[in-house]
Design a protein around this motif. Structure first.
Motif, PDB file in Angstrom:
ATOM      1  N   PRO A 125     -33.229  -8.520  27.716  1.00 39.68           N
ATOM      2  CA  PRO A 125     -32.968  -7.681  26.514  1.00 39.68           C
ATOM      3  C   PRO A 125     -32.142  -6.559  26.854  1.00 39.68           C
ATOM      4  O   PRO A 125     -31.242  -5.946  25.647  1.00 39.68           O
ATOM      5  N   HIS A 126     -31.662  -6.307  28.034  1.00 39.33           N
ATOM      6  CA  HIS A 126     -30.661  -5.402  28.334  1.00 39.33           C
ATOM      7  C   HIS A 126     -29.465  -5.773  28.373  1.00 39.33           C
ATOM      8  O   HIS A 126     -28.804  -6.795  28.632  1.00 39.33           O
ATOM      9  N   PRO A 127     -28.397  -4.825  27.668  1.00 34.46           N
ATOM     10  CA  PRO A 127     -27.091  -5.035  27.414  1.00 34.46           C
ATOM     11  C   PRO A 127     -26.454  -5.295  28.784  1.00 34.46           C
ATOM     12  O   PRO A 127     -26.523  -4.672  29.572  1.00 34.46           O
ATOM     13  N   GLY A 128     -25.712  -6.298  28.674  1.00 29.88           N
ATOM     14  CA  GLY A 128     -24.877  -6.789  29.978  1.00 29.88           C
ATOM     15  C   GLY A 128     -25.525  -7.701  30.962  1.00 29.88           C
ATOM     16  O   GLY A 128     -24.978  -7.919  31.870  1.00 29.88           O
ATOM     17  N   CYS A 129     -26.880  -7.619  30.745  1.00 30.15           N
ATOM     18  CA  CYS A 129     -27.612  -8.530  31.593  1.00 30.15           C
ATOM     19  C   CYS A 129     -27.860  -9.906  31.184  1.00 30.15           C
ATOM     20  O   CYS A 129     -28.254 -10.209  30.077  1.00 30.15           O
ATOM     21  N   THR A 130     -27.370 -10.817  32.029  1.00 30.37           N
ATOM     22  CA  THR A 130     -27.504 -12.320  31.421  1.00 30.37           C
ATOM     23  C   THR A 130     -28.622 -13.137  32.055  1.00 30.37           C
ATOM     24  O   THR A 130     -28.683 -14.372  31.826  1.00 30.37           O
ATOM     25  N   HIS A 131     -29.552 -12.389  32.687  1.00 28.28           N
ATOM     26  CA  HIS A 131     -30.558 -13.014  33.289  1.00 28.28           C
ATOM     27  C   HIS A 131     -31.384 -13.768  32.219  1.00 28.28           C
ATOM     28  O   HIS A 131     -31.839 -13.051  31.280  1.00 28.28           O
ATOM     29  N   LYS A 132     -31.767 -14.909  32.493  1.00 27.71           N
ATOM     30  CA  LYS A 132     -32.596 -15.707  31.574  1.00 27.71           C
ATOM     31  C   LYS A 132     -34.259 -15.853  32.104  1.00 27.71           C
ATOM     32  O   LYS A 132     -34.341 -16.307  33.193  1.00 27.71           O
ATOM     33  N   MET A 133     -34.971 -15.655  30.994  1.00 26.75           N
ATOM     34  CA  MET A 133     -36.201 -15.687  31.288  1.00 26.75           C
ATOM     35  C   MET A 133     -36.873 -16.635  30.144  1.00 26.75           C
ATOM     36  O   MET A 133     -37.587 -16.051  29.318  1.00 26.75           O
ATOM     37  N   GLU A 134     -36.748 -17.867  30.076  1.00 25.85           N
ATOM     38  CA  GLU A 134     -37.232 -18.780  29.278  1.00 25.85           C
ATOM     39  C   GLU A 134     -38.635 -18.928  29.101  1.00 25.85           C
ATOM     40  O   GLU A 134     -39.319 -18.825  28.120  1.00 25.85           O
ATOM     41  N   TRP A 135     -39.265 -19.568  30.116  1.00 26.24           N
ATOM     42  CA  TRP A 135     -40.547 -19.978  30.520  1.00 26.24           C
ATOM     43  C   TRP A 135     -41.178 -18.809  31.654  1.00 26.24           C
ATOM     44  O   TRP A 135     -40.508 -19.075  32.578  1.00 26.24           O
TER      45      TRP A 135
ATOM     46  N   THR B 272     -50.637  -6.030  22.726  1.00 27.15           N
ATOM     47  CA  THR B 272     -49.890  -4.871  23.142  1.00 27.15           C
ATOM     48  C   THR B 272     -48.669  -5.230  24.011  1.00 27.15           C
ATOM     49  O   THR B 272     -47.685  -4.580  24.270  1.00 27.15           O
ATOM     50  N   GLY B 273     -49.052  -6.245  24.900  1.00 23.56           N
ATOM     51  CA  GLY B 273     -48.360  -6.946  25.762  1.00 23.56           C
ATOM     52  C   GLY B 273     -48.196  -5.913  27.157  1.00 23.56           C
ATOM     53  O   GLY B 273     -48.936  -4.832  27.221  1.00 23.56           O
ATOM     54  N   PHE B 274     -47.143  -6.130  28.057  1.00 22.19           N
ATOM     55  CA  PHE B 274     -46.958  -5.223  29.009  1.00 22.19           C
ATOM     56  C   PHE B 274     -45.537  -5.175  29.547  1.00 22.19           C
ATOM     57  O   PHE B 274     -44.522  -5.645  28.999  1.00 22.19           O
ATOM     58  N   ALA B 275     -45.271  -4.293  30.497  1.00 16.88           N
ATOM     59  CA  ALA B 275     -43.881  -3.795  30.723  1.00 16.88           C
ATOM     60  C   ALA B 275     -43.773  -4.307  32.290  1.00 16.88           C
ATOM     61  O   ALA B 275     -44.782  -4.199  33.190  1.00 16.88           O
ATOM     62  N   GLY B 276     -42.554  -4.720  32.536  1.00 14.67           N
ATOM     63  CA  GLY B 276     -42.073  -4.928  33.975  1.00 14.67           C
ATOM     64  C   GLY B 276     -40.441  -5.091  34.069  1.00 14.67           C
ATOM     65  O   GLY B 276     -39.870  -4.999  32.949  1.00 14.67           O
ATOM     66  N   ARG B 277     -40.147  -4.909  35.204  1.00 14.00           N
ATOM     67  CA  ARG B 277     -38.623  -4.795  35.431  1.00 14.00           C
ATOM     68  C   ARG B 277     -38.171  -6.048  35.275  1.00 14.00           C
ATOM     69  O   ARG B 277     -38.480  -7.003  35.948  1.00 14.00           O
ATOM     70  N   CYS B 278     -36.847  -6.202  34.695  1.00 13.10           N
ATOM     71  CA  CYS B 278     -35.942  -7.467  34.870  1.00 13.10           C
ATOM     72  C   CYS B 278     -35.699  -7.594  36.400  1.00 13.10           C
ATOM     73  O   CYS B 278     -35.191  -6.605  37.050  1.00 13.10           O
TER      74      CYS B 278
ATOM     75  N   GLY C  25     -33.807  -3.300  34.926  1.00 18.66           N
ATOM     76  CA  GLY C  25     -34.442  -2.520  33.512  1.00 18.66           C
ATOM     77  C   GLY C  25     -35.560  -2.854  33.206  1.00 18.66           C
ATOM     78  O   GLY C  25     -36.151  -3.838  33.453  1.00 18.66           O
ATOM     79  N   TRP C  26     -36.411  -1.966  32.600  1.00 22.28           N
ATOM     80  CA  TRP C  26     -37.748  -2.247  31.931  1.00 22.28           C
ATOM     81  C   TRP C  26     -37.690  -3.278  30.634  1.00 22.28           C
ATOM     82  O   TRP C  26     -36.861  -2.895  29.803  1.00 22.28           O
TER      83      TRP C  26
ATOM     84  N   ALA D 166     -36.249  -4.270  25.349  1.00 21.99           N
ATOM     85  CA  ALA D 166     -35.622  -3.278  26.355  1.00 21.99           C
ATOM     86  C   ALA D 166     -36.500  -2.108  25.887  1.00 21.99           C
ATOM     87  O   ALA D 166     -36.715  -1.768  25.210  1.00 21.99           O
ATOM     88  N   LEU D 167     -36.860  -1.560  27.391  1.00 21.35           N
ATOM     89  CA  LEU D 167     -37.478  -0.129  27.329  1.00 21.35           C
ATOM     90  C   LEU D 167     -37.001   0.650  28.197  1.00 21.35           C
ATOM     91  O   LEU D 167     -36.276   0.442  29.167  1.00 21.35           O
ATOM     92  N   SER D 168     -36.976   2.074  27.850  1.00 10.71           N
ATOM     93  CA  SER D 168     -36.436   2.927  28.649  1.00 10.71           C
ATOM     94  C   SER D 168     -37.837   3.127  29.707  1.00 10.71           C
ATOM     95  O   SER D 168     -38.958   2.907  29.470  1.00 10.71           O
ATOM     96  N   GLU D 169     -37.329   3.882  30.927  1.00 13.98           N
ATOM     97  CA  GLU D 169     -38.685   4.467  31.841  1.00 13.98           C
ATOM     98  C   GLU D 169     -39.688   4.806  31.313  1.00 13.98           C
ATOM     99  O   GLU D 169     -40.778   4.685  31.572  1.00 13.98           O
ATOM    100  N   ASP D 170     -39.266   5.932  30.303  1.00 15.78           N
ATOM    101  CA  ASP D 170     -40.235   6.554  29.595  1.00 15.78           C
ATOM    102  C   ASP D 170     -41.337   5.716  28.769  1.00 15.78           C
ATOM    103  O   ASP D 170     -42.391   5.862  28.864  1.00 15.78           O
ATOM    104  N   GLU D 171     -40.788   4.783  28.109  1.00 13.80           N
ATOM    105  CA  GLU D 171     -41.587   4.004  27.147  1.00 13.80           C
ATOM    106  C   GLU D 171     -42.377   3.139  27.919  1.00 13.80           C
ATOM    107  O   GLU D 171     -43.476   2.840  27.719  1.00 13.80           O
TER     108      GLU D 171
END
Ligand SMILES: [Zn+2]
Length: 121
Positions: free
Chosen positions: A40-50, A76-82, A87-88, A98-103
């Protein structure tokens, strides 16, 4: 009267709730398929389909598996870096955001090396 075959957001959320209740009862290891598979980060084309997060491989049931699995199925889910742009990302059963570091700090976080143990397709 025309037939409406599109699934509304409300229907999707109701199905998601039903799906999550079953997962929470079983404390099942989270795996997911995203229709919108790009990071979801702008400019990143990394795919995580499954993604099969394989949280059981982190070896720490109380610190990693249980809290993250519970949070996943509760919605709630969880956060992880791409793994590509670092990016979070907020992962839930419905979508990636997409999340900020703070979020990210306010969410349960995947261990740093989560993508080395997870399986992608
Ligand atoms: Zn990315």
């Amino acid at each position: 009267m025309s037939k409406n075959l599109t699934i509304s957001r409300a229907d999707l959320e109701a199905m998601d709730r039903f799906y999550r209740e079953g997962g929470l009862r079983r404390m099942a290891s989270p795996h997911v398929h995203y229709q919108e598979a790009s990071c979801p980060h702008p400019g990143c084309t990394h795919k995580m389909e499954w993604i099969d997060f394989q949280l059981e491989l982190h070896g720490d049931m109380d610190a990693v598996y249980k809290p993250l699995v519970k949070s996943w199925w509760e919605g709630t889910g969880f956060a992880g870096r791409c793994p590509a742009c670092q990016g979070w990302v907020h992962f839930t059963t419905l979508e990636m955001k997409a999340l900020s570091e703070d979020e990210a700090r306010h969410l349960p976080c995947l261990p740093d090396q989560w993508h080395a143990l997870a399986q992608f397709a």
